[in-house]
Design a protein around this motif. Structure first.
Motif, PDB file in Angstrom:
ATOM      1  N   VAL A 117     -53.962  50.445  17.094  1.00 40.90           N
ATOM      2  CA  VAL A 117     -53.685  51.427  18.144  1.00 40.90           C
ATOM      3  C   VAL A 117     -54.122  50.873  19.500  1.00 40.90           C
ATOM      4  CG1 VAL A 117     -54.391  53.695  19.022  1.00 40.90           C
ATOM      5  CG2 VAL A 117     -53.809  53.420  16.609  1.00 40.90           C
ATOM      6  N   ASP A 118     -53.407  51.255  20.541  1.00 38.33           N
ATOM      7  CA  ASP A 118     -53.688  50.812  21.909  1.00 38.33           C
ATOM      8  C   ASP A 118     -55.156  51.008  22.270  1.00 38.33           C
ATOM      9  OD1 ASP A 118     -53.740  50.224  24.590  1.00 38.33           O
ATOM     10  OD2 ASP A 118     -52.295  51.745  25.199  1.00 38.33           O
ATOM     11  N   PHE A 119     -55.820  49.926  22.647  1.00 34.99           N
ATOM     12  CA  PHE A 119     -57.244  49.965  22.983  1.00 34.99           C
ATOM     13  C   PHE A 119     -57.512  50.898  24.160  1.00 34.99           C
ATOM     14  CE2 PHE A 119     -61.023  48.510  25.225  1.00 34.99           C
ATOM     15  CZ  PHE A 119     -61.938  48.323  24.198  1.00 34.99           C
ATOM     16  N   GLU A 120     -56.615  50.937  25.123  1.00 31.23           N
ATOM     17  CA  GLU A 120     -56.845  51.664  26.372  1.00 31.23           C
ATOM     18  C   GLU A 120     -56.612  53.168  26.253  1.00 31.23           C
ATOM     19  OE1 GLU A 120     -58.217  50.237  28.853  1.00 31.23           O
ATOM     20  OE2 GLU A 120     -58.119  48.228  27.984  1.00 31.23           O
ATOM     21  N   GLU A 121     -56.028  53.624  25.174  1.00 35.04           N
ATOM     22  CA  GLU A 121     -55.804  55.056  25.009  1.00 35.04           C
ATOM     23  C   GLU A 121     -57.110  55.847  25.036  1.00 35.04           C
ATOM     24  OE1 GLU A 121     -51.842  55.730  22.195  1.00 35.04           O
ATOM     25  OE2 GLU A 121     -53.850  55.939  21.352  1.00 35.04           O
ATOM     26  N   LYS A 122     -57.036  57.067  25.550  1.00 36.60           N
ATOM     27  CA  LYS A 122     -58.116  58.030  25.336  1.00 36.60           C
ATOM     28  C   LYS A 122     -57.856  58.639  23.969  1.00 36.60           C
ATOM     29  CE  LYS A 122     -59.083  59.293  30.147  1.00 36.60           C
ATOM     30  NZ  LYS A 122     -58.201  58.317  30.817  1.00 36.60           N
ATOM     31  N   LEU A 158     -56.556  52.665   7.683  1.00 39.91           N
ATOM     32  CA  LEU A 158     -57.445  51.962   8.602  1.00 39.91           C
ATOM     33  C   LEU A 158     -56.752  50.797   9.299  1.00 39.91           C
ATOM     34  CD1 LEU A 158     -60.270  51.666   9.828  1.00 39.91           C
ATOM     35  CD2 LEU A 158     -60.867  50.201   7.871  1.00 39.91           C
ATOM     36  N   ASP A 159     -55.959  50.035   8.555  1.00 43.95           N
ATOM     37  CA  ASP A 159     -55.305  48.881   9.181  1.00 43.95           C
ATOM     38  C   ASP A 159     -54.338  49.308  10.282  1.00 43.95           C
ATOM     39  OD1 ASP A 159     -53.502  49.996   7.394  1.00 43.95           O
ATOM     40  OD2 ASP A 159     -52.750  48.081   6.646  1.00 43.95           O
TER      41      ASP A 159
END
Length: 313
Positions: A32-37, A26-27
């Motif tokens: 992970v990149d917020f903007e990724e789909k 989870l950490d």
């Protein structure tokens, strides 16, 4: 190992999901990149809720089989990323409540990072944990969030829970939470079976303003009814109880349905919901491999899940 399968090469046009899925703690997922789909699977490894509801056991392994068949599906979009929470949420000493709380916190945290969260059960009580996670996330954004629930199910799952929650109580629990917090209880059920719900449950649904459609009405549900749910809510909770489908398509469920709906007739509605929902979160439940035939049910739900993902993005 859930994610494994055939390998035809490493070029993009021959890749399959098991070759690209990122299995993380989870950490790690929260970095992970917020903007990724991106989509993230989370799993609830139990059928304690089914046991409490006197159903036939075996759904605890449903998520394993779904991932097995998702593994082999081809990749069609390079910009869509697949993630999986490394460890499933476990129920310790039959403490379903604590497991629900843990799962809801995970779902809320993942939604903060802009994941399309797909929670895999397990019994349909997973829907309570999922809704709780959506609500926790939404309350951080606004005081009175509008959450629409769309449940494909043969049952209302609104039984009393004075003796504790189970896989048939969660939507009454949610109704009570909505009343306590002065939120609208926008609950919509598609696929109801007349003889799988008592008169008390029909009366309760009517009293609480539940909108429901019988299984035989699946072809005639006005598309505007679906668009209306999606339009009036800022968050959509799509919950799939696999027993909604006909027994020939889904024999491996906790409560098989002789007059269940044809998956092909449900799929256009499901794809519409996935495509046009604002802030979608999904859970899938009641897949019981112990009673399946040639993994027919797991294959079906893996296909539906992938259709939902591709439609949403």
């Amino acid at each position: 190992m859930c994610w494994s399968g055939r390998i035809d090469g490493e070029e993009f046009d021959v890749l399959r999901i098991h070759q690209v899925v990122n299995v993380m703690e989870l950490d790690e997922l929260l970095k992970v990149d917020f903007e990724e789909k991106k989509v993230c699977f989370v799993s609830l490894n139990t059928d304690e809720g089914v046991r409490r509801n006197s159903g036939r056991l075996g759904a605890k392994d449903g998520w394993v089989h779904v991932k097995k068949f998702l593994s082999g599906f081809p990749i069609f979009r390079e910009d869509l990323k697949f993630y999986d929470l490394k460890e499933p949420v476990e129920v310790i000493n039959q403490d379903l409540e604590s497991a629900h709380t843990k799962l809801s916190k995970i779902i809320s945290a993942l939604k903060e990072r802009n994941f399309l969260v797909i929670a895999l059960g397990g019994g349909h009580d997973i829907a309570f944990a999922n809704y709780s996670g959506i609500l926790d996330f939404a309350l951080k954004k606004e005081e009175a969030p509008k959450i629409g629930i769309i449940n494909f199910d043969a049952h209302f799952d609104m039984r009393e829970y004075t003796n504790g929650r189970n896989s048939g109580t969660m939507f009454l629990q949610i109704a009570d939470i909505c009343r306590e917090k002065n939120l609208n209880f926008d609950y919509n059920v598609l696929g109801i079976q007349k003889f799988s719900n008592t008169k008390r449950l029909f009366d309760r649904a009517d009293k609480l303003g539940v909108k429901y459609y019988f299984a035989e009405e699946i072809n005639s549900i006005p598309r505007d009814d679906i668009y209306s749910i999606l339009e009036r809510n800022n968050y959509i909770h799509l919950t799939l109880c696999t027993d909604v489908f006909h027994i020939t398509s889904a024999p491996g469920v906790s409560a098989p349905q002789t007059f269940g709906i044809d998956p092909r007739k449900a799929l256009p509605l499901l794809k519409t919901i996935a495509k046009y929902s604002k802030n979608l979160t999904i859970d899938v439940a009641e897949i019981n491999p112990s009673f399946d035939c040639d993994d027919r049910t797991s294959r079906l739900m893996a296909n539906i899940i992938y259709e939902l993902i591709l439609s949403h993005f």
